[in-house]
Design an enzyme around this catalytic site. Structure first.
Site, mmCIF file in Angstrom:
data_model
loop_
_atom_site.group_PDB
_atom_site.id
_atom_site.type_symbol
_atom_site.label_atom_id
_atom_site.label_comp_id
_atom_site.label_asym_id
_atom_site.label_seq_id
_atom_site.Cartn_x
_atom_site.Cartn_y
_atom_site.Cartn_z
ATOM 1 N N ASP A 1 2.134 -4.848 8.677
ATOM 2 C CA ASP A 1 0.950 -4.004 8.554
ATOM 3 C C ASP A 1 -0.254 -4.939 8.445
ATOM 4 O O ASP A 1 -0.317 -5.778 7.540
ATOM 5 C CB ASP A 1 1.090 -3.116 7.305
ATOM 6 C CG ASP A 1 -0.083 -2.168 7.139
ATOM 7 O OD1 ASP A 1 -1.197 -2.527 7.545
ATOM 8 O OD2 ASP A 1 0.112 -1.082 6.555
ATOM 9 N N PHE B 1 0.857 -1.185 0.000
ATOM 10 C CA PHE B 1 0.000 0.000 0.000
ATOM 11 C C PHE B 1 0.898 1.241 0.000
ATOM 12 O O PHE B 1 1.857 1.316 0.771
ATOM 13 C CB PHE B 1 -0.881 -0.034 1.249
ATOM 14 C CG PHE B 1 -2.014 0.936 1.229
ATOM 15 C CD1 PHE B 1 -3.220 0.596 0.642
ATOM 16 C CD2 PHE B 1 -1.877 2.192 1.796
ATOM 17 C CE1 PHE B 1 -4.281 1.494 0.624
ATOM 18 C CE2 PHE B 1 -2.925 3.099 1.780
ATOM 19 C CZ PHE B 1 -4.135 2.744 1.199
ATOM 20 N N TYR C 1 -10.885 0.913 10.519
ATOM 21 C CA TYR C 1 -12.138 1.266 9.816
ATOM 22 C C TYR C 1 -12.492 0.272 8.716
ATOM 23 O O TYR C 1 -13.526 0.391 8.092
ATOM 24 C CB TYR C 1 -12.055 2.696 9.240
ATOM 25 C CG TYR C 1 -10.790 3.016 8.481
ATOM 26 C CD1 TYR C 1 -10.625 2.605 7.161
ATOM 27 C CD2 TYR C 1 -9.759 3.720 9.083
ATOM 28 C CE1 TYR C 1 -9.462 2.875 6.474
ATOM 29 C CE2 TYR C 1 -8.585 3.994 8.406
ATOM 30 C CZ TYR C 1 -8.445 3.576 7.098
ATOM 31 O OH TYR C 1 -7.284 3.842 6.414
ATOM 32 N N LYS C 2 -11.616 -0.707 8.470
ATOM 33 C CA LYS C 2 -11.912 -1.720 7.455
ATOM 34 C C LYS C 2 -12.681 -2.876 8.116
ATOM 35 O O LYS C 2 -13.835 -2.712 8.471
ATOM 36 C CB LYS C 2 -10.617 -2.162 6.774
ATOM 37 C CG LYS C 2 -10.013 -1.026 5.938
ATOM 38 C CD LYS C 2 -8.617 -1.296 5.433
ATOM 39 C CE LYS C 2 -8.093 -0.061 4.684
ATOM 40 N NZ LYS C 2 -6.636 -0.094 4.461
HETATM 41 C C1 LIG Z 1 -5.854 1.065 4.395
HETATM 42 C C2 LIG Z 1 -4.391 0.916 4.559
HETATM 43 C C3 LIG Z 1 -3.619 1.927 5.146
HETATM 44 C C4 LIG Z 1 -4.269 3.210 5.549
HETATM 45 O O1 LIG Z 1 -3.463 4.055 6.277
HETATM 46 P P1 LIG Z 1 -4.101 5.371 6.925
HETATM 47 O O2 LIG Z 1 -2.991 6.040 7.586
HETATM 48 O O3 LIG Z 1 -5.209 4.924 7.850
HETATM 49 O O4 LIG Z 1 -4.705 6.184 5.833
HETATM 50 C C5 LIG Z 1 -2.272 1.696 5.336
HETATM 51 N N1 LIG Z 1 -1.693 0.537 4.935
HETATM 52 C C6 LIG Z 1 -2.418 -0.446 4.361
HETATM 53 C C7 LIG Z 1 -1.759 -1.712 3.956
HETATM 54 C C8 LIG Z 1 -3.770 -0.274 4.138
HETATM 55 O O5 LIG Z 1 -4.480 -1.230 3.552
#
Ligand SMILES: *Cc1c(COP(=O)(O)O)cnc(C)c1O
Length: 418
Positions: A198, A129, A223-224
């Site tokens: 992560d 990501f 939030y997921k």
């Molecule tokens: C959704 C997601 C994020 C989101 O990070 P935020 O700081 O909450 O915007 C980070 N890493 C991964 C792998 C994700 O899927």
């Protein structure tokens, strides 16, 4: 498998089906985007209403003690702990995943440098990501490290005696593919490197055991699959043998050993509390606190093991049915075919119409999402997605492809958020 009744019957005998009643589900919608924003648990609504109308409106400043707002980050962390295989008081909820990544990667770099001052290499995955990579780029610039991005298949061969820190996402956001956390962690640690996981697409989606894997650090969003609500704060976990070794870089007063002595000198709290920075977002944490109750209820139905088992059945049925019904329309499976290697989502690619196909489905009340390049994502959250939703989704998908409704101009205009 080839008629709706088959799926209705699976729902009728599914013990997890009753948990669907714990959520508010918008009418006439099949929601397959819980991997991006989970639906609202009713308990979150009740909890946040109380936090607003009672704790905030009536009790005001007294709520820091009376409602124990001050300990919400640790209390909510302890509710997440069983979902990720963390021990008591090892997880805290604060900030965003991006900010927490900054803290843990900083800490990991400091530990790695103490062990092997000459090592410069941080390895991550090309398809990680982007925020993970952006944060790593910032720390690399600050500490003269280099970020090496490898393909998924090349991770193990990138683990060598140059490696300082391995930064990986456990479940890939595009494909839903799962890494073997225990195996990769032990390979990296055999070279004396540190591993950060992560868990954004793992927590609440598949069973995770950070303790068994002996991971070094972990972060994840809420939030997921944890349904904490838009922008709900993230969690951070640090292995107890690292947590007091390094002071994380964002040394705010909430991470101080004694915030209310108002000392001029920073002195970190012991344990994971030191990863706190500023004042917690109480309303968002309260909603999340309520949201997590459904996972406690799910314990009596077999917990994360049962949730993931259902996810595997849902996604396997979706793949089989989509391949059978939509064989002629150019879709390709992007997710792993082996259910043991796949988390709770199915990704398909389409050479020209992926974005428009998703928009055409949304117009019919089937909500998935689009990710570059050319990927249609369908998230199956077993707590509220039913087996008949699999059937109905494939029928909608087939109809959109067969009638070419997706070619309408209305479906190709890109919005800001895809
Ligand atoms: C959704 C997601 C994020 C989101 O990070 P935020 O700081 O909450 O915007 C980070 N890493 C991964 C792998 C994700 O899927």
């Amino acid at each position: 498998m080839t008629n709706r009744a088959f799926y209705e019957n699976l729902d009728a005998i599914d013990p997890l089906n009753s948990l669907r009643n714990e959520f508010y589900l918008p009418p006439d919608t099949i929601y397959l985007d819980g991997n991006s924003l989970g639906v609202m648990p009713l308990a979150a609504h009740i909890r946040i209403k109380n936090a607003v109308l009672q704790e905030w409106a009536d009790d005001l400043i007294a709520s820091w003690n009376k409602a124990d707002w001050i300990n919400l980050p640790m209390r909510v962390g302890n509710k997440i702990a069983p979902l990720i295989g963390a021990g008591q008081d090892e997880t805290v909820v604060c900030d965003s995943t991006s900010v927490n990544l900054y803290k843990v990667l900083y800490s990991a770099i400091q530990i790695a440098r103490k062990r092997h001052p000459k090592r410069r290499k941080i390895v991550s995955e090309k398809t990680n990501f982007p925020t993970d990579l952006y944060i790593a780029q910032s720390l690399c610039a600050q500490f003269d490290m280099t970020l090496e991005l490898v393909e998924s298949e090349a991770i193990e061969s990138a683990i060598d005696d140059e490696l300082a820190v391995l930064l990986l996402t456990h479940v890939n956001y595009r494909s839903g593919a799962i890494h073997d956390m225990a195996q990769i962690t032990s390979l990296a640690q055999a070279r004396d490197a540190l591993v950060i996981w992560d868990l954004c697409h793992s927590a609440g989606s598949i069973p995770v055991d950070l303790t068994a894997a002996q991971a070094d650090f972990a972060v994840g969003c809420t939030y997921k699959f944890l349904n904490g609500g838009p922008g709900s704060p993230a969690f951070v976990w640090v292995h107890p043998h690292h947590v007091d070794a390094i002071t994380q870089p964002l040394t705010g007063w909430m991470g101080h050993a004694t915030p209310f002595t108002f000392d001029t000198q920073y002195q970190p709290a012991t344990g994971i509390r030191s990863y706190l920075g500023g004042t917690p977002p109480v309303l968002a944490l309260s909603a999340l606190d309520g949201s997590l109750e459904v996972f406690q209820k799910a314990e009596s139905f077999g917990g994360m093991q049962a949730i993931y088992k259902k996810a595997q059945t849902l996604t396997s049925l979706f793949i089989q049915l989509a391949e059978k019904e939509c064989a002629d329309y150019g879709l390709t499976l992007v997710s792993p075919r082996d259910p043991e290697r796949r988390a709770s989502q199915v990704s398909l690619s389409h050479p020209e119409g992926a974005y428009a196909i998703i928009q055409a489905l949304i117009a019919r009340g089937v909500v998935g999402d689009y990710r570059e390049p050319g990927i249609l994502r369908f998230g199956f959250t077993p707590l509220y997605v039913r087996y008949i939703d699999v059937w109905d989704t494939v029928m909608h998908l087939k109809s959109v492809l067969q009638d070419q409704t997706w070619r309408s101009d209305a479906f190709s205009a890109r919005r800001t958020v895809t």
